[in-house]
Motif scaffolding. Structure first.
Motif, PDB file in Angstrom:
ATOM      1  N   GLU A 113       0.826  -1.207   0.000  1.00 13.82           N
ATOM      2  CA  GLU A 113       0.000   0.000   0.000  1.00 13.82           C
ATOM      3  C   GLU A 113       0.865   1.263   0.000  1.00 13.82           C
ATOM      4  N   LEU A 114       1.957   1.251   0.747  1.00 16.30           N
ATOM      5  CA  LEU A 114       2.855   2.413   0.743  1.00 16.30           C
ATOM      6  C   LEU A 114       3.485   2.627  -0.630  1.00 16.30           C
ATOM      7  N   ALA A 115       3.873   1.520  -1.270  1.00 15.60           N
ATOM      8  CA  ALA A 115       4.482   1.642  -2.598  1.00 15.60           C
ATOM      9  C   ALA A 115       3.471   2.167  -3.615  1.00 15.60           C
ATOM     10  N   LYS A 116       2.237   1.695  -3.525  1.00  9.72           N
ATOM     11  CA  LYS A 116       1.200   2.184  -4.439  1.00  9.72           C
ATOM     12  C   LYS A 116       0.964   3.680  -4.232  1.00  9.72           C
ATOM     13  N   LYS A 117       0.942   4.093  -2.982  1.00  8.11           N
ATOM     14  CA  LYS A 117       0.736   5.510  -2.689  1.00  8.11           C
ATOM     15  C   LYS A 117       1.889   6.351  -3.221  1.00  8.11           C
ATOM     16  N   ARG A 118       3.102   5.855  -3.063  1.00  9.16           N
ATOM     17  CA  ARG A 118       4.269   6.583  -3.542  1.00  9.16           C
ATOM     18  C   ARG A 118       4.261   6.685  -5.070  1.00  9.16           C
ATOM     19  N   LEU A 119       3.879   5.624  -5.740  1.00  5.09           N
ATOM     20  CA  LEU A 119       3.802   5.662  -7.204  1.00  5.09           C
ATOM     21  C   LEU A 119       2.720   6.626  -7.683  1.00  5.09           C
ATOM     22  N   ALA A 120       1.592   6.629  -6.969  1.00  8.15           N
ATOM     23  CA  ALA A 120       0.518   7.538  -7.359  1.00  8.15           C
ATOM     24  C   ALA A 120       0.940   8.995  -7.233  1.00  8.15           C
ATOM     25  N   GLU A 121       1.825   9.286  -6.283  1.00  7.50           N
ATOM     26  CA  GLU A 121       2.277  10.663  -6.099  1.00  7.50           C
ATOM     27  C   GLU A 121       3.331  11.079  -7.111  1.00  7.50           C
ATOM     28  N   THR A 122       4.154  10.152  -7.566  1.00  9.05           N
ATOM     29  CA  THR A 122       5.285  10.503  -8.430  1.00  9.05           C
ATOM     30  C   THR A 122       4.996  10.358  -9.922  1.00  9.05           C
ATOM     31  N   GLN A 123       4.123   9.445 -10.282  1.00 10.48           N
ATOM     32  CA  GLN A 123       3.884   9.203 -11.692  1.00 10.48           C
ATOM     33  C   GLN A 123       2.804  10.116 -12.236  1.00 10.48           C
ATOM     34  N   GLU A 124       2.828  10.334 -13.530  1.00 11.52           N
ATOM     35  CA  GLU A 124       1.874  11.220 -14.157  1.00 11.52           C
ATOM     36  C   GLU A 124       0.470  10.649 -14.111  1.00 11.52           C
ATOM     37  N   GLU A 125      -0.469  11.531 -14.017  1.00  7.64           N
ATOM     38  CA  GLU A 125      -1.859  11.118 -14.085  1.00  7.64           C
ATOM     39  C   GLU A 125      -2.210  10.794 -15.526  1.00  7.64           C
ATOM     40  N   ILE A 126      -2.785   9.656 -15.763  1.00  8.14           N
ATOM     41  CA  ILE A 126      -3.203   9.262 -17.098  1.00  8.14           C
ATOM     42  C   ILE A 126      -4.670   8.897 -17.067  1.00  8.14           C
ATOM     43  N   SER A 127      -5.265   8.865 -18.240  1.00  5.56           N
ATOM     44  CA  SER A 127      -6.700   8.576 -18.320  1.00  5.56           C
ATOM     45  C   SER A 127      -6.980   7.114 -17.990  1.00  5.56           C
ATOM     46  N   ALA A 128      -8.261   6.824 -17.750  1.00  8.70           N
ATOM     47  CA  ALA A 128      -8.648   5.450 -17.407  1.00  8.70           C
ATOM     48  C   ALA A 128      -8.387   4.508 -18.567  1.00  8.70           C
ATOM     49  N   GLU A 129      -8.583   4.980 -19.807  1.00  2.00           N
ATOM     50  CA  GLU A 129      -8.360   4.123 -20.966  1.00  2.00           C
ATOM     51  C   GLU A 129      -6.896   3.747 -21.090  1.00  2.00           C
ATOM     52  N   VAL A 130      -6.012   4.741 -20.941  1.00  4.69           N
ATOM     53  CA  VAL A 130      -4.574   4.473 -21.022  1.00  4.69           C
ATOM     54  C   VAL A 130      -4.131   3.580 -19.868  1.00  4.69           C
ATOM     55  N   SER A 131      -4.684   3.824 -18.695  1.00  4.41           N
ATOM     56  CA  SER A 131      -4.342   3.007 -17.528  1.00  4.41           C
ATOM     57  C   SER A 131      -4.748   1.553 -17.742  1.00  4.41           C
ATOM     58  N   ALA A 132      -5.894   1.333 -18.366  1.00  3.70           N
ATOM     59  CA  ALA A 132      -6.335  -0.035 -18.644  1.00  3.70           C
ATOM     60  C   ALA A 132      -5.392  -0.719 -19.623  1.00  3.70           C
ATOM     61  N   LYS A 133      -4.908   0.020 -20.630  1.00  2.58           N
ATOM     62  CA  LYS A 133      -3.966  -0.561 -21.585  1.00  2.58           C
ATOM     63  C   LYS A 133      -2.637  -0.903 -20.905  1.00  2.58           C
ATOM     64  N   ALA A 134      -2.201  -0.030 -20.032  1.00  3.25           N
ATOM     65  CA  ALA A 134      -0.963  -0.313 -19.294  1.00  3.25           C
ATOM     66  C   ALA A 134      -1.144  -1.536 -18.393  1.00  3.25           C
ATOM     67  N   GLU A 135      -2.325  -1.653 -17.794  1.00  3.32           N
ATOM     68  CA  GLU A 135      -2.604  -2.803 -16.927  1.00  3.32           C
ATOM     69  C   GLU A 135      -2.575  -4.100 -17.722  1.00  3.32           C
ATOM     70  N   LYS A 136      -3.059  -4.054 -18.959  1.00  2.95           N
ATOM     71  CA  LYS A 136      -3.030  -5.247 -19.801  1.00  2.95           C
ATOM     72  C   LYS A 136      -1.599  -5.683 -20.088  1.00  2.95           C
ATOM     73  N   VAL A 137      -0.715  -4.702 -20.342  1.00  2.00           N
ATOM     74  CA  VAL A 137       0.690  -5.031 -20.572  1.00  2.00           C
ATOM     75  C   VAL A 137       1.298  -5.669 -19.327  1.00  2.00           C
ATOM     76  N   HIS A 138       0.965  -5.134 -18.164  1.00  2.00           N
ATOM     77  CA  HIS A 138       1.472  -5.707 -16.916  1.00  2.00           C
ATOM     78  C   HIS A 138       0.996  -7.151 -16.738  1.00  2.00           C
ATOM     79  N   GLU A 139      -0.264  -7.410 -17.028  1.00  2.00           N
ATOM     80  CA  GLU A 139      -0.802  -8.767 -16.876  1.00  2.00           C
ATOM     81  C   GLU A 139      -0.089  -9.743 -17.805  1.00  2.00           C
ATOM     82  N   LEU A 140       0.169  -9.335 -19.033  1.00  2.82           N
ATOM     83  CA  LEU A 140       0.895 -10.205 -19.958  1.00  2.82           C
ATOM     84  C   LEU A 140       2.336 -10.410 -19.501  1.00  2.82           C
ATOM     85  N   ASN A 141       2.941  -9.369 -18.931  1.00  3.68           N
ATOM     86  CA  ASN A 141       4.284  -9.519 -18.372  1.00  3.68           C
ATOM     87  C   ASN A 141       4.305 -10.572 -17.260  1.00  3.68           C
ATOM     88  N   GLU A 142       3.315 -10.509 -16.392  1.00  2.00           N
ATOM     89  CA  GLU A 142       3.244 -11.472 -15.297  1.00  2.00           C
ATOM     90  C   GLU A 142       3.064 -12.882 -15.836  1.00  2.00           C
TER      91      GLU A 142
END
Length: 272
Positions: free
Chosen positions: A49-78
């Motif tokens: 939870e601390l790491a998620k909070k830190r990432l939310a503060e440092t990384q750029e805000e992106i739209s929900a659509e872009v975030s979903a695409k990034a999440e898909k890449v992460h899932e395939l990486n896993e």
């Protein structure tokens, strides 16, 4: 994780003694083990939870659509990382055919990942895409990069830290079920003992009530017998007194009759 040397005694003989003793009575050490593992998971979830909070503060805000695409890449990486780790394990065990099949699946997932990355790249400015997009692993709280290569992914998902937390979480789920079942059994045993104790108390009260009733009944019987006995004694005494009066009356009558006859004889003798 460097936890230092364990303070517990690890002895196979003690383990065997425990397994034998646990068959005869419930020692409930599963509760201690569950608390111990829960402390690991709680600390890991806190870091996540601390790491998620830190990432939310440092990384750029992106739209929900872009975030979903990034999440898909992460899932395939896993998925790629897990498949590669499994293929390496099978290869180390000598199961080459199964390892080759998994590597073929990895190639298919890589193709899907390439398409997902293209969609993600096209939805963002070039400057933003170059920024390393990070994600936190939900299992072990480690950081994962959106552009990590296959070797990095395989090292993570096949690493001791990640696999160790998987084992801890699985074992913790088992212990929670075991503890819940034993607590339910203990509650049922406690409830059964309480019901048996209440039933014994009711039977004891009923037995005591019957005993008191028998005692009262015997007491009433004794009083009745004494009353009848006293009545018989009074009747006997009354009859005895009546007979005595009758005897005295008859005795007086005979005495009076004898005295009257004697006086008559005396008067007759005098006139002669």
């Amino acid at each position: 994780m460097d936890l230092g040397e364990c303070t517990k005694i690890h002895d196979l003989a003690l383990r065997a003694d425990y397994e034998i003793a646990s068959k005869e009575r419930d020692l409930f050490f599963e509760l201690d083990a569950m608390d111990h593992l829960e402390s690991f998971i709680a600390e890991c979830d806190r870091r996540t939870e601390l790491a998620k909070k830190r990432l939310a503060e440092t990384q750029e805000e992106i739209s929900a659509e872009v975030s979903a695409k990034a999440e898909k890449v992460h899932e395939l990486n896993e998925e790629i990382g897990k498949l590669l780790a499994k293929a390496e394990q099978l290869g180390a065990e000598g199961n080459v055919d199964e390892s080759q099949k998994i590597l073929m699946e990895v190639e298919k997932v890589r193709a899907k990942k390439k398409e997902a990355e293209e969609e993600y790249r096209n939805s963002m400015p070039a400057s933003s895409f170059q920024q390393q997009k990070l994600r936190v692993c939900e299992v072990c709280s480690a950081y994962l990069g959106l552009h990590d290569n296959d070797r990095r992914l395989a090292d993570h998902f096949g690493g001791k830290l990640h696999l160790g937390f998987i084992q801890i979480r699985e074992k913790l789920d088992q212990l929670r079920k075991t503890v819940a079942e034993k607590q339910e059994k203990r509650n049922q045993d406690r409830l059964r003992r309480r019901e048996e104790r209440e039933r014994e108390e009711r039977l004891s009260r009923r037995s005591g009530s019957r005993t008191r009733d028998r005692r009262r009944s015997r007491s009433r019987d004794r009083r009745r017998r004494r009353s009848r006995s006293n009545s018989r004694e009074r009747r006997k005494s009354s009859r005895s007194r009546s007979r005595d009066r009758h005897r005295r009356h008859r005795s007086r009558s005979r005495s009076h009759s004898r005295g009257h006859r004697r006086a008559s004889r005396d008067r007759s003798a005098k006139y002669k």
